[in-house]
Write a protein that holds these residues in place. Structure first.
Motif, PDB file in Angstrom:
ATOM      1  N   ARG A  87       0.815  -1.223   0.000  1.00 50.26           N
ATOM      2  CA  ARG A  87       0.000   0.000   0.000  1.00 50.26           C
ATOM      3  C   ARG A  87       0.845   1.268   0.000  1.00 50.26           C
ATOM      4  O   ARG A  87       0.363   2.337  -0.391  1.00 50.26           O
ATOM      5  N   ALA A  88       2.084   1.157   0.433  1.00 55.31           N
ATOM      6  CA  ALA A  88       2.964   2.323   0.478  1.00 55.31           C
ATOM      7  C   ALA A  88       3.491   2.717  -0.898  1.00 55.31           C
ATOM      8  O   ALA A  88       4.137   3.763  -1.049  1.00 55.31           O
ATOM      9  N   GLY A  89       3.196   1.896  -1.907  1.00 58.37           N
ATOM     10  CA  GLY A  89       3.639   2.210  -3.263  1.00 58.37           C
ATOM     11  C   GLY A  89       2.766   3.262  -3.932  1.00 58.37           C
ATOM     12  O   GLY A  89       1.941   3.912  -3.303  1.00 58.37           O
ATOM     13  N   ALA A  90       2.923   3.370  -5.234  1.00 58.01           N
ATOM     14  CA  ALA A  90       2.253   4.434  -5.980  1.00 58.01           C
ATOM     15  C   ALA A  90       0.850   4.058  -6.434  1.00 58.01           C
ATOM     16  O   ALA A  90       0.056   4.934  -6.788  1.00 58.01           O
ATOM     17  N   GLU A  91       0.520   2.767  -6.444  1.00 55.48           N
ATOM     18  CA  GLU A  91      -0.772   2.351  -6.977  1.00 55.48           C
ATOM     19  C   GLU A  91      -1.905   2.766  -6.050  1.00 55.48           C
ATOM     20  O   GLU A  91      -1.732   2.892  -4.833  1.00 55.48           O
ATOM     21  N   ARG A  92      -3.082   2.962  -6.636  1.00 54.00           N
ATOM     22  CA  ARG A  92      -4.281   3.298  -5.879  1.00 54.00           C
ATOM     23  C   ARG A  92      -5.481   2.629  -6.550  1.00 54.00           C
ATOM     24  O   ARG A  92      -5.403   2.115  -7.661  1.00 54.00           O
ATOM     25  N   GLY A  93      -6.608   2.638  -5.862  1.00 52.30           N
ATOM     26  CA  GLY A  93      -7.848   2.141  -6.433  1.00 52.30           C
ATOM     27  C   GLY A  93      -7.803   0.663  -6.751  1.00 52.30           C
ATOM     28  O   GLY A  93      -7.256  -0.142  -6.001  1.00 52.30           O
ATOM     29  N   ARG A  94      -8.401   0.283  -7.875  1.00 49.11           N
ATOM     30  CA  ARG A  94      -8.513  -1.124  -8.237  1.00 49.11           C
ATOM     31  C   ARG A  94      -7.161  -1.776  -8.440  1.00 49.11           C
ATOM     32  O   ARG A  94      -6.985  -2.955  -8.126  1.00 49.11           O
ATOM     33  N   GLU A  95      -6.201  -1.028  -8.987  1.00 48.94           N
ATOM     34  CA  GLU A  95      -4.878  -1.596  -9.207  1.00 48.94           C
ATOM     35  C   GLU A  95      -4.218  -1.977  -7.886  1.00 48.94           C
ATOM     36  O   GLU A  95      -3.617  -3.049  -7.756  1.00 48.94           O
ATOM     37  N   LEU A  96      -4.355  -1.111  -6.894  1.00 48.18           N
ATOM     38  CA  LEU A  96      -3.799  -1.410  -5.577  1.00 48.18           C
ATOM     39  C   LEU A  96      -4.510  -2.602  -4.954  1.00 48.18           C
ATOM     40  O   LEU A  96      -3.876  -3.497  -4.390  1.00 48.18           O
ATOM     41  N   GLY A  97      -5.820  -2.633  -5.052  1.00 45.57           N
ATOM     42  CA  GLY A  97      -6.572  -3.754  -4.496  1.00 45.57           C
ATOM     43  C   GLY A  97      -6.181  -5.069  -5.130  1.00 45.57           C
ATOM     44  O   GLY A  97      -6.004  -6.084  -4.434  1.00 45.57           O
ATOM     45  N   ALA A  98      -6.039  -5.085  -6.442  1.00 45.11           N
ATOM     46  CA  ALA A  98      -5.657  -6.313  -7.139  1.00 45.11           C
ATOM     47  C   ALA A  98      -4.259  -6.767  -6.733  1.00 45.11           C
ATOM     48  O   ALA A  98      -4.011  -7.971  -6.535  1.00 45.11           O
ATOM     49  N   ALA A  99      -3.346  -5.811  -6.614  1.00 43.08           N
ATOM     50  CA  ALA A  99      -1.983  -6.155  -6.211  1.00 43.08           C
ATOM     51  C   ALA A  99      -1.966  -6.712  -4.791  1.00 43.08           C
ATOM     52  O   ALA A  99      -1.276  -7.695  -4.498  1.00 43.08           O
ATOM     53  N   GLY A 100      -2.741  -6.110  -3.904  1.00 43.52           N
ATOM     54  CA  GLY A 100      -2.800  -6.592  -2.530  1.00 43.52           C
ATOM     55  C   GLY A 100      -3.389  -7.983  -2.438  1.00 43.52           C
ATOM     56  O   GLY A 100      -2.867  -8.850  -1.726  1.00 43.52           O
ATOM     57  N   ASP A 101      -4.504  -8.218  -3.138  1.00 44.92           N
ATOM     58  CA  ASP A 101      -5.111  -9.549  -3.168  1.00 44.92           C
ATOM     59  C   ASP A 101      -4.103 -10.603  -3.604  1.00 44.92           C
ATOM     60  O   ASP A 101      -3.972 -11.671  -2.979  1.00 44.92           O
ATOM     61  N   LEU A 102      -3.404 -10.333  -4.702  1.00 42.47           N
ATOM     62  CA  LEU A 102      -2.471 -11.296  -5.272  1.00 42.47           C
ATOM     63  C   LEU A 102      -1.308 -11.585  -4.336  1.00 42.47           C
ATOM     64  O   LEU A 102      -1.000 -12.753  -4.052  1.00 42.47           O
ATOM     65  N   ARG A 103      -0.673 -10.542  -3.825  1.00 44.15           N
ATOM     66  CA  ARG A 103       0.518 -10.722  -2.996  1.00 44.15           C
ATOM     67  C   ARG A 103       0.177 -11.412  -1.672  1.00 44.15           C
ATOM     68  O   ARG A 103       0.906 -12.304  -1.214  1.00 44.15           O
ATOM     69  N   SER A 104      -0.914 -11.011  -1.049  1.00 47.45           N
ATOM     70  CA  SER A 104      -1.301 -11.613   0.228  1.00 47.45           C
ATOM     71  C   SER A 104      -1.687 -13.073   0.052  1.00 47.45           C
ATOM     72  O   SER A 104      -1.329 -13.934   0.870  1.00 47.45           O
ATOM     73  N   ASN A 105      -2.414 -13.366  -1.022  1.00 45.88           N
ATOM     74  CA  ASN A 105      -2.804 -14.758  -1.283  1.00 45.88           C
ATOM     75  C   ASN A 105      -1.574 -15.632  -1.510  1.00 45.88           C
ATOM     76  O   ASN A 105      -1.492 -16.752  -0.973  1.00 45.88           O
ATOM     77  N   GLU A 106      -0.632 -15.152  -2.282  1.00 44.35           N
ATOM     78  CA  GLU A 106       0.588 -15.917  -2.538  1.00 44.35           C
ATOM     79  C   GLU A 106       1.316 -16.220  -1.230  1.00 44.35           C
ATOM     80  O   GLU A 106       1.769 -17.349  -1.001  1.00 44.35           O
ATOM     81  N   LEU A 107       1.430 -15.210  -0.378  1.00 45.96           N
ATOM     82  CA  LEU A 107       2.120 -15.405   0.897  1.00 45.96           C
ATOM     83  C   LEU A 107       1.402 -16.447   1.760  1.00 45.96           C
ATOM     84  O   LEU A 107       2.027 -17.375   2.291  1.00 45.96           O
ATOM     85  N   LEU A 108       0.082 -16.308   1.905  1.00 43.24           N
ATOM     86  CA  LEU A 108      -0.653 -17.217   2.782  1.00 43.24           C
ATOM     87  C   LEU A 108      -0.630 -18.651   2.263  1.00 43.24           C
ATOM     88  O   LEU A 108      -0.460 -19.601   3.047  1.00 43.24           O
ATOM     89  N   LEU A 109      -0.802 -18.842   0.967  1.00 45.73           N
ATOM     90  CA  LEU A 109      -0.767 -20.194   0.410  1.00 45.73           C
ATOM     91  C   LEU A 109       0.612 -20.823   0.591  1.00 45.73           C
ATOM     92  O   LEU A 109       0.732 -22.013   0.933  1.00 45.73           O
ATOM     93  N   ARG A 110       1.641 -20.041   0.375  1.00 42.11           N
ATOM     94  CA  ARG A 110       3.005 -20.561   0.540  1.00 42.11           C
ATOM     95  C   ARG A 110       3.281 -20.929   1.996  1.00 42.11           C
ATOM     96  O   ARG A 110       3.826 -21.996   2.296  1.00 42.11           O
TER      97      ARG A 110
END
Length: 254
Positions: free
Chosen positions: A25-48
């Motif tokens: 979230r500290a990056g430059a993205e906002r809105g849907r792009e930020l949400g999509a990036a957060g969903d993807l990264r968090s899911n990858e971490l939790l599954l791993r």
């Protein structure tokens, strides 16, 4: 495989995913792009991390394909890597969460809800201590984007104040913190939206059910679980009666 208890692992993973989401979230993205990036990264971490820590367990995640092997499994982790994606994409909003829960042999046995923007993690063990109810009108948390229509009638009948918030986990945690007295939702949720909040809230002694008072069932073939009531136990009967009196067909809408 970790020697942590399931509840401790849930809390640790929820916190770890939350810290990653704050970094993203500290990056430059906002809105849907930020949400999509957060969903993807968090899911990858939790599954791993779950594959490392509990390799024999199945997983049901909002952000991954539903592997039906879970239906024959004794233990299934039910996760929402980013609950409140819309709110997450709107800094500095803090009403978003990470959900990690364990279903085992027919019931929820562990869970954690991280509220990363607040630096808080609520766990099923040790359970949160429920503060005394604040005086004044009943306060009911509802979705900021799709509150059920019947709650307007319910609020009028009970002279209750409706409090819009994002994230099911955040709203359930608001009941835990006695910021509101109840959280009511109808019209569309899935198991990952409520599993961890329910595990945490039940452990603290809160009432958790569907809005008609029936029990919440998890690890079902269809993960749709469209409605939810979380409230202080002393007002459960009052709210269930009021919901029954004021609800319309939208209670059962998916």
């Amino acid at each position: 495989m970790s020697t942590k208890s399931d509840a401790a692992l849930a809390g640790h993973l929820a916190r770890e995913a939350g810290e990653l989401l704050l970094h993203v979230r500290a990056g430059a993205e906002r809105g849907r792009e930020l949400g999509a990036a957060g969903d993807l990264r968090s899911n990858e971490l939790l599954l791993r991390r779950l594959a490392d820590e509990r390799p024999a367990d199945a997983v049901l995640s909002e952000e991954a394909a539903d592997d039906q092997v879970r239906l024959a499994a004794e233990r299934v982790w039910i996760i929402d890597p980013l609950d409140g994606t819309r709110e997450y994409g709107e800094p500095p909003r803090n009403d978003w969460a990470v959900h990690v829960a364990l279903w085992e042999a027919g019931r929820l046995t562990a869970g954690a809800v991280a509220l990363p923007a607040l630096g808080v993690v609520h766990c099923s063990d040790p359970p949160s201590l429920l503060p005394a109810r604040r005086p004044g009108r009943l306060r009911v948390a509802v979705s900021r984007s799709r509150p059920p229509q019947f709650v307007e009638a319910l609020a009028e009948e009970l002279d209750a104040e409706l409090v819009p918030m994002g994230s099911a986990g955040y709203k359930a945690a608001a009941v835990l913190r006695a910021e509101v007295d109840a959280y009511i939702h109808a019209g569309g949720q899935y198991e990952w939206d409520s599993a961890a909040p329910v595990a945490v809230c039940q452990a603290a002694g809160l009432h958790c059910s569907r809005v008609d008072g029936t029990g919440l069932r998890y690890n079902q073939p269809d993960p749709l679980l469209p409605d939810l009531l979380v409230c202080r136990p002393e007002i459960a009967g009052l709210l269930l009666a009021a919901v029954a009196a004021s609800s319309t067909n939208d209670v059962s809408v998916a």
